[in-house]
Design a protein around this motif. Structure first.
Motif, PDB file in Angstrom:
ATOM      1  N   MET A   1     100.751   4.828  85.764  1.00  0.00           N
ATOM      2  CA  MET A   1     100.251   5.856  84.874  1.00  0.00           C
ATOM      3  C   MET A   1      99.292   5.193  83.885  1.00  0.00           C
ATOM      4  N   SER A   2      98.166   5.816  83.675  1.00  0.00           N
ATOM      5  CA  SER A   2      97.185   5.250  82.764  1.00  0.00           C
ATOM      6  C   SER A   2      97.596   5.497  81.311  1.00  0.00           C
ATOM      7  N   HIS A   3      96.981   4.735  80.432  1.00  0.00           N
ATOM      8  CA  HIS A   3      97.289   4.889  79.011  1.00  0.00           C
ATOM      9  C   HIS A   3      96.902   6.280  78.514  1.00  0.00           C
ATOM     10  N   LYS A   4      95.800   6.785  79.015  1.00  0.00           N
ATOM     11  CA  LYS A   4      95.336   8.098  78.570  1.00  0.00           C
ATOM     12  C   LYS A   4      96.350   9.191  78.914  1.00  0.00           C
ATOM     13  N   THR A   5      96.895   9.118  80.128  1.00  0.00           N
ATOM     14  CA  THR A   5      97.900  10.089  80.556  1.00  0.00           C
ATOM     15  C   THR A   5      99.173   9.949  79.731  1.00  0.00           C
ATOM     16  N   ALA A   6      99.602   8.717  79.515  1.00  0.00           N
ATOM     17  CA  ALA A   6     100.825   8.478  78.738  1.00  0.00           C
ATOM     18  C   ALA A   6     100.664   8.977  77.307  1.00  0.00           C
ATOM     19  N   ILE A   7      99.502   8.763  76.719  1.00  0.00           N
ATOM     20  CA  ILE A   7      99.255   9.223  75.352  1.00  0.00           C
ATOM     21  C   ILE A   7      99.378  10.737  75.274  1.00  0.00           C
ATOM     22  N   LYS A   8      98.781  11.439  76.241  1.00  0.00           N
ATOM     23  CA  LYS A   8      98.856  12.902  76.260  1.00  0.00           C
ATOM     24  C   LYS A   8     100.296  13.383  76.430  1.00  0.00           C
ATOM     25  N   ILE A   9     101.035  12.743  77.341  1.00  0.00           N
ATOM     26  CA  ILE A   9     102.424  13.142  77.585  1.00  0.00           C
ATOM     27  C   ILE A   9     103.262  12.956  76.326  1.00  0.00           C
ATOM     28  N   TYR A  10     103.132  11.799  75.685  1.00  0.00           N
ATOM     29  CA  TYR A  10     103.909  11.546  74.468  1.00  0.00           C
ATOM     30  C   TYR A  10     103.508  12.482  73.334  1.00  0.00           C
ATOM     31  N   GLU A  11     102.226  12.798  73.239  1.00  0.00           N
ATOM     32  CA  GLU A  11     101.772  13.709  72.193  1.00  0.00           C
ATOM     33  C   GLU A  11     102.357  15.109  72.397  1.00  0.00           C
ATOM     34  N   ILE A  12     102.272  15.606  73.625  1.00  0.00           N
ATOM     35  CA  ILE A  12     102.809  16.938  73.918  1.00  0.00           C
ATOM     36  C   ILE A  12     104.323  16.961  73.717  1.00  0.00           C
ATOM     37  N   ALA A  13     104.999  15.904  74.177  1.00  0.00           N
ATOM     38  CA  ALA A  13     106.461  15.842  74.022  1.00  0.00           C
ATOM     39  C   ALA A  13     106.856  15.842  72.551  1.00  0.00           C
ATOM     40  N   SER A  14     106.105  15.143  71.714  1.00  0.00           N
ATOM     41  CA  SER A  14     106.452  15.124  70.291  1.00  0.00           C
ATOM     42  C   SER A  14     106.280  16.500  69.658  1.00  0.00           C
ATOM     43  N   TYR A  15     105.205  17.204  70.035  1.00  0.00           N
ATOM     44  CA  TYR A  15     105.019  18.554  69.504  1.00  0.00           C
ATOM     45  C   TYR A  15     106.128  19.501  69.970  1.00  0.00           C
ATOM     46  N   VAL A  16     106.506  19.388  71.230  1.00  0.00           N
ATOM     47  CA  VAL A  16     107.581  20.236  71.755  1.00  0.00           C
ATOM     48  C   VAL A  16     108.891  19.945  71.035  1.00  0.00           C
ATOM     49  N   LEU A  17     109.170  18.664  70.802  1.00  0.00           N
ATOM     50  CA  LEU A  17     110.405  18.305  70.093  1.00  0.00           C
ATOM     51  C   LEU A  17     110.401  18.804  68.652  1.00  0.00           C
ATOM     52  N   ILE A  18     109.254  18.741  67.995  1.00  0.00           N
ATOM     53  CA  ILE A  18     109.168  19.254  66.622  1.00  0.00           C
ATOM     54  C   ILE A  18     109.373  20.770  66.614  1.00  0.00           C
ATOM     55  N   LEU A  19     108.743  21.457  67.554  1.00  0.00           N
ATOM     56  CA  LEU A  19     108.960  22.909  67.653  1.00  0.00           C
ATOM     57  C   LEU A  19     110.416  23.230  67.978  1.00  0.00           C
ATOM     58  N   GLY A  20     111.021  22.442  68.850  1.00  0.00           N
ATOM     59  CA  GLY A  20     112.428  22.633  69.180  1.00  0.00           C
ATOM     60  C   GLY A  20     113.331  22.416  67.981  1.00  0.00           C
ATOM     61  N   ALA A  21     113.027  21.385  67.200  1.00  0.00           N
ATOM     62  CA  ALA A  21     113.822  21.126  65.989  1.00  0.00           C
ATOM     63  C   ALA A  21     113.693  22.274  65.003  1.00  0.00           C
ATOM     64  N   THR A  22     112.488  22.802  64.875  1.00  0.00           N
ATOM     65  CA  THR A  22     112.271  23.950  63.983  1.00  0.00           C
ATOM     66  C   THR A  22     113.044  25.162  64.476  1.00  0.00           C
ATOM     67  N   ALA A  23     112.990  25.413  65.765  1.00  0.00           N
ATOM     68  CA  ALA A  23     113.712  26.558  66.328  1.00  0.00           C
ATOM     69  C   ALA A  23     115.218  26.394  66.150  1.00  0.00           C
ATOM     70  N   VAL A  24     115.739  25.206  66.402  1.00  0.00           N
ATOM     71  CA  VAL A  24     117.177  24.958  66.242  1.00  0.00           C
ATOM     72  C   VAL A  24     117.581  25.155  64.788  1.00  0.00           C
ATOM     73  N   TYR A  25     116.765  24.655  63.892  1.00  0.00           N
ATOM     74  CA  TYR A  25     117.092  24.761  62.467  1.00  0.00           C
ATOM     75  C   TYR A  25     117.177  26.225  62.026  1.00  0.00           C
ATOM     76  N   PHE A  26     116.238  27.040  62.441  1.00  0.00           N
ATOM     77  CA  PHE A  26     116.234  28.433  61.994  1.00  0.00           C
ATOM     78  C   PHE A  26     117.148  29.337  62.822  1.00  0.00           C
ATOM     79  N   MET A  27     117.350  29.051  64.101  1.00  0.00           N
ATOM     80  CA  MET A  27     118.175  29.915  64.943  1.00  0.00           C
ATOM     81  C   MET A  27     119.667  29.694  64.708  1.00  0.00           C
ATOM     82  N   LEU A  28     120.055  28.450  64.522  1.00  0.00           N
ATOM     83  CA  LEU A  28     121.474  28.137  64.358  1.00  0.00           C
ATOM     84  C   LEU A  28     121.847  27.931  62.891  1.00  0.00           C
ATOM     85  N   LYS A  29     121.075  28.506  61.997  1.00  0.00           N
ATOM     86  CA  LYS A  29     121.262  28.265  60.571  1.00  0.00           C
ATOM     87  C   LYS A  29     122.648  28.670  60.075  1.00  0.00           C
ATOM     88  N   SER A  30     123.174  29.790  60.528  1.00  0.00           N
ATOM     89  CA  SER A  30     124.431  30.292  59.978  1.00  0.00           C
ATOM     90  C   SER A  30     125.656  29.951  60.825  1.00  0.00           C
TER      91      SER A  30
END
Length: 95
Positions: A1-30
Motif C-alpha cells: 500500500m502506498s503512503h498516499k493511500t494509507a494517509i487517506k485511509i487513516y484520515e477517513i478512519a479518524s473522522y469516522v471515529l470522531i463522528l462515532g464518539a460524538t454519536a455515542v456521547y449524545f445517544m447514550l447520554k442518559s
C-alpha cells in the motif's frame, strides 16, 4: 500500500471515529454514564492514534521524496561537473 493511500485511509478512519464518539456521547447520554464516557474516550483515543499514524506516513513519504531529490541533485551535480570538464578540455584543445 502506498503512503498516499494509507494517509487517506487513516484520515477517513479518524473522522469516522470522531463522528462515532460524538454519536455515542449524545445517544447514550442518559442510559449508562460510565459506559458512555468510557466508550467515548476509547473512540477518541483511537481517532488520535489514527491521526498519529497518518502523520507518521506523511513523514515517511516526505523522507522518501527528500532522499529521491538528494539522489537527483547528486546525479545532476555529477553530470554538470563532467560537462564542465568536457567544455574546458575542448576549449584547451581549440586554443
Amino acid at each position: 500500500m502506498s503512503h498516499k493511500t494509507a494517509i487517506k485511509i487513516y484520515e477517513i478512519a479518524s473522522y469516522v471515529l470522531i463522528l462515532g464518539a460524538t454519536a455515542v456521547y449524545f445517544m447514550l447520554k442518559s442510559s449508562a454514564p460510565a459506559l458512555n464516557l468510557s466508550l467515548t474516550m476509547l473512540l477518541v483515543a483511537l481517532a488520535i492514534a489514527m491521526r498519529w499514524m497518518m502523520e507518521r506516513h506523511r513523514f515517511k513519504a516526505c523522507e522518501e521524496e527528500l532522499d529521491l531529490m538528494k539522489d537527483d541533485l547528486r546525479r545532476l551535480t555529477q553530470l554538470y561537473a563532467e560537462e564542465k570538464k568536457k567544455n574546458q578540455a575542448s576549449k584547451q584543445s581549440n586554443s
